[in-house]
Design a protein around this motif. Structure first.
Motif, PDB file in Angstrom:
ATOM      1  N   ARG A   1      45.150  46.553  53.218  1.00  0.00           N
ATOM      2  CA  ARG A   1      44.702  47.946  53.373  1.00  0.00           C
ATOM      3  C   ARG A   1      43.432  48.230  52.600  1.00  0.00           C
ATOM      4  O   ARG A   1      42.643  49.091  52.976  1.00  0.00           O
ATOM      5  N   THR A   2      43.220  47.518  51.486  1.00  0.00           N
ATOM      6  CA  THR A   2      42.040  47.765  50.655  1.00  0.00           C
ATOM      7  C   THR A   2      40.930  46.750  50.898  1.00  0.00           C
ATOM      8  O   THR A   2      39.853  46.869  50.329  1.00  0.00           O
ATOM      9  N   GLY A   3      41.198  45.739  51.723  1.00  0.00           N
ATOM     10  CA  GLY A   3      40.176  44.738  52.023  1.00  0.00           C
ATOM     11  C   GLY A   3      39.976  43.721  50.912  1.00  0.00           C
ATOM     12  O   GLY A   3      38.959  43.043  50.873  1.00  0.00           O
ATOM     13  N   LEU A   4      40.933  43.591  50.002  1.00  0.00           N
ATOM     14  CA  LEU A   4      40.812  42.621  48.920  1.00  0.00           C
ATOM     15  C   LEU A   4      41.234  41.240  49.402  1.00  0.00           C
ATOM     16  O   LEU A   4      42.143  41.104  50.213  1.00  0.00           O
ATOM     17  N   HIS A   5      40.571  40.231  48.888  1.00  0.00           N
ATOM     18  CA  HIS A   5      40.919  38.842  49.177  1.00  0.00           C
ATOM     19  C   HIS A   5      40.527  38.011  47.967  1.00  0.00           C
ATOM     20  O   HIS A   5      39.891  38.520  47.032  1.00  0.00           O
ATOM     21  N   GLU A   6      40.896  36.745  47.970  1.00  0.00           N
ATOM     22  CA  GLU A   6      40.545  35.889  46.840  1.00  0.00           C
ATOM     23  C   GLU A   6      39.033  35.907  46.647  1.00  0.00           C
ATOM     24  O   GLU A   6      38.273  35.759  47.590  1.00  0.00           O
ATOM     25  N   GLY A   7      38.602  36.128  45.439  1.00  0.00           N
ATOM     26  CA  GLY A   7      37.174  36.189  45.137  1.00  0.00           C
ATOM     27  C   GLY A   7      36.583  37.594  45.195  1.00  0.00           C
ATOM     28  O   GLY A   7      35.425  37.785  44.857  1.00  0.00           O
ATOM     29  N   SER A   8      37.367  38.585  45.641  1.00  0.00           N
ATOM     30  CA  SER A   8      36.867  39.971  45.682  1.00  0.00           C
ATOM     31  C   SER A   8      36.564  40.453  44.270  1.00  0.00           C
ATOM     32  O   SER A   8      37.295  40.167  43.338  1.00  0.00           O
ATOM     33  N   ARG A   9      35.477  41.198  44.148  1.00  0.00           N
ATOM     34  CA  ARG A   9      35.143  41.809  42.859  1.00  0.00           C
ATOM     35  C   ARG A   9      35.802  43.165  42.788  1.00  0.00           C
ATOM     36  O   ARG A   9      35.842  43.892  43.777  1.00  0.00           O
ATOM     37  N   VAL A  10      36.339  43.494  41.610  1.00  0.00           N
ATOM     38  CA  VAL A  10      36.989  44.787  41.406  1.00  0.00           C
ATOM     39  C   VAL A  10      36.513  45.398  40.107  1.00  0.00           C
ATOM     40  O   VAL A  10      36.061  44.710  39.195  1.00  0.00           O
ATOM     41  N   SER A  11      36.604  46.709  40.046  1.00  0.00           N
ATOM     42  CA  SER A  11      36.338  47.465  38.822  1.00  0.00           C
ATOM     43  C   SER A  11      37.700  47.806  38.226  1.00  0.00           C
ATOM     44  O   SER A  11      38.608  48.221  38.944  1.00  0.00           O
ATOM     45  N   ILE A  12      37.845  47.618  36.915  1.00  0.00           N
ATOM     46  CA  ILE A  12      39.108  47.922  36.246  1.00  0.00           C
ATOM     47  C   ILE A  12      38.838  48.991  35.192  1.00  0.00           C
ATOM     48  O   ILE A  12      38.007  48.789  34.313  1.00  0.00           O
ATOM     49  N   GLU A  13      39.515  50.129  35.316  1.00  0.00           N
ATOM     50  CA  GLU A  13      39.340  51.241  34.384  1.00  0.00           C
ATOM     51  C   GLU A  13      40.685  51.620  33.794  1.00  0.00           C
ATOM     52  O   GLU A  13      41.722  51.403  34.418  1.00  0.00           O
TER      53      GLU A  13
ATOM     54  N   ILE B   1      43.417  51.514  36.648  1.00  0.00           N
ATOM     55  CA  ILE B   1      42.904  51.788  37.987  1.00  0.00           C
ATOM     56  C   ILE B   1      42.040  50.617  38.421  1.00  0.00           C
ATOM     57  O   ILE B   1      41.051  50.272  37.776  1.00  0.00           O
ATOM     58  N   ILE B   2      42.423  49.984  39.527  1.00  0.00           N
ATOM     59  CA  ILE B   2      41.695  48.846  40.083  1.00  0.00           C
ATOM     60  C   ILE B   2      41.038  49.313  41.373  1.00  0.00           C
ATOM     61  O   ILE B   2      41.711  49.765  42.292  1.00  0.00           O
ATOM     62  N   THR B   3      39.703  49.220  41.435  1.00  0.00           N
ATOM     63  CA  THR B   3      38.947  49.685  42.589  1.00  0.00           C
ATOM     64  C   THR B   3      38.081  48.547  43.129  1.00  0.00           C
ATOM     65  O   THR B   3      37.346  47.919  42.364  1.00  0.00           O
ATOM     66  N   PRO B   4      38.144  48.272  44.446  1.00  0.00           N
ATOM     67  CA  PRO B   4      37.272  47.227  45.003  1.00  0.00           C
ATOM     68  C   PRO B   4      35.802  47.603  44.824  1.00  0.00           C
ATOM     69  O   PRO B   4      35.424  48.764  44.942  1.00  0.00           O
ATOM     70  N   ILE B   5      34.979  46.622  44.483  1.00  0.00           N
ATOM     71  CA  ILE B   5      33.532  46.825  44.403  1.00  0.00           C
ATOM     72  C   ILE B   5      32.955  46.389  45.742  1.00  0.00           C
ATOM     73  O   ILE B   5      33.065  45.233  46.129  1.00  0.00           O
ATOM     74  N   ARG B   6      32.387  47.327  46.437  1.00  0.00           N
ATOM     75  CA  ARG B   6      31.808  47.047  47.756  1.00  0.00           C
ATOM     76  C   ARG B   6      30.306  46.846  47.608  1.00  0.00           C
ATOM     77  O   ARG B   6      29.604  47.744  47.125  1.00  0.00           O
ATOM     78  N   PRO B   7      29.788  45.683  48.007  1.00  0.00           N
ATOM     79  CA  PRO B   7      28.341  45.497  47.929  1.00  0.00           C
ATOM     80  C   PRO B   7      27.643  46.420  48.926  1.00  0.00           C
ATOM     81  O   PRO B   7      28.158  46.668  50.014  1.00  0.00           O
ATOM     82  N   ARG B   8      26.497  46.949  48.514  1.00  0.00           N
ATOM     83  CA  ARG B   8      25.721  47.790  49.430  1.00  0.00           C
ATOM     84  C   ARG B   8      25.145  46.909  50.525  1.00  0.00           C
ATOM     85  O   ARG B   8      24.641  45.825  50.269  1.00  0.00           O
ATOM     86  N   THR B   9      25.240  47.373  51.741  1.00  0.00           N
ATOM     87  CA  THR B   9      24.712  46.625  52.880  1.00  0.00           C
ATOM     88  C   THR B   9      23.828  47.525  53.716  1.00  0.00           C
ATOM     89  O   THR B   9      23.832  48.753  53.570  1.00  0.00           O
TER      90      THR B   9
END
Length: 113
Positions: free
Chosen positions: A48-60, A67-75
């Motif tokens: 649901r969040t698009g996470l996979h092995e190697g995904s970068r996340v922000s941890i706060e 709180i774990i949030t996926p880091i989405r690269p700007r495209t």
């Protein structure tokens, strides 16, 4: 007036509630992995969040919450292709690049000036 006191159980450090904005919740257990500790994220939450092995996340940390949030690269779009945004690629570049020899091999022929 009735004074009712509710005793709350002491907080545990080995169980974590994982939640995303969709409201999916699951319990996780902190496990030892080598010299670190980690939490497995259930498959349905990863999908649901698009996470996979190697995904970068922000941890706060907010109070007692992690709180774990996926880091989405700007495209950006180039024609029909989606490519990394040039500003993101060069965000750490400050104009101080100077080429240098990698020392892999000695010069051969007339490369040296």
């Amino acid at each position: 007036m009735n004074n009712i006191t509710t005793a709350l159980p002491p907080p545990t450090r080995d169980i974590l509630c994982i939640s995303n904005q969709g409201g999916v919740m699951a319990d996780g257990i902190v496990n030892k992995w080598g010299n670190s500790e980690g939490i497995r994220i259930p498959k349905d939450i990863r999908e649901r969040t698009g996470l996979h092995e190697g995904s970068r996340v922000s941890i706060e940390v907010e109070g007692e919450r992690i709180i774990i949030t996926p880091i989405r690269p700007r495209t950006t779009h180039v024609g029909r292709y989606i490519v990394p945004d040039i500003r993101t690629l060069f965000a750490d570049y400050h104009g101080d690049y100077a080429p240098h020899e990698d020392g892999f091999t000695a010069a051969v022929g007339r490369e040296e000036l």
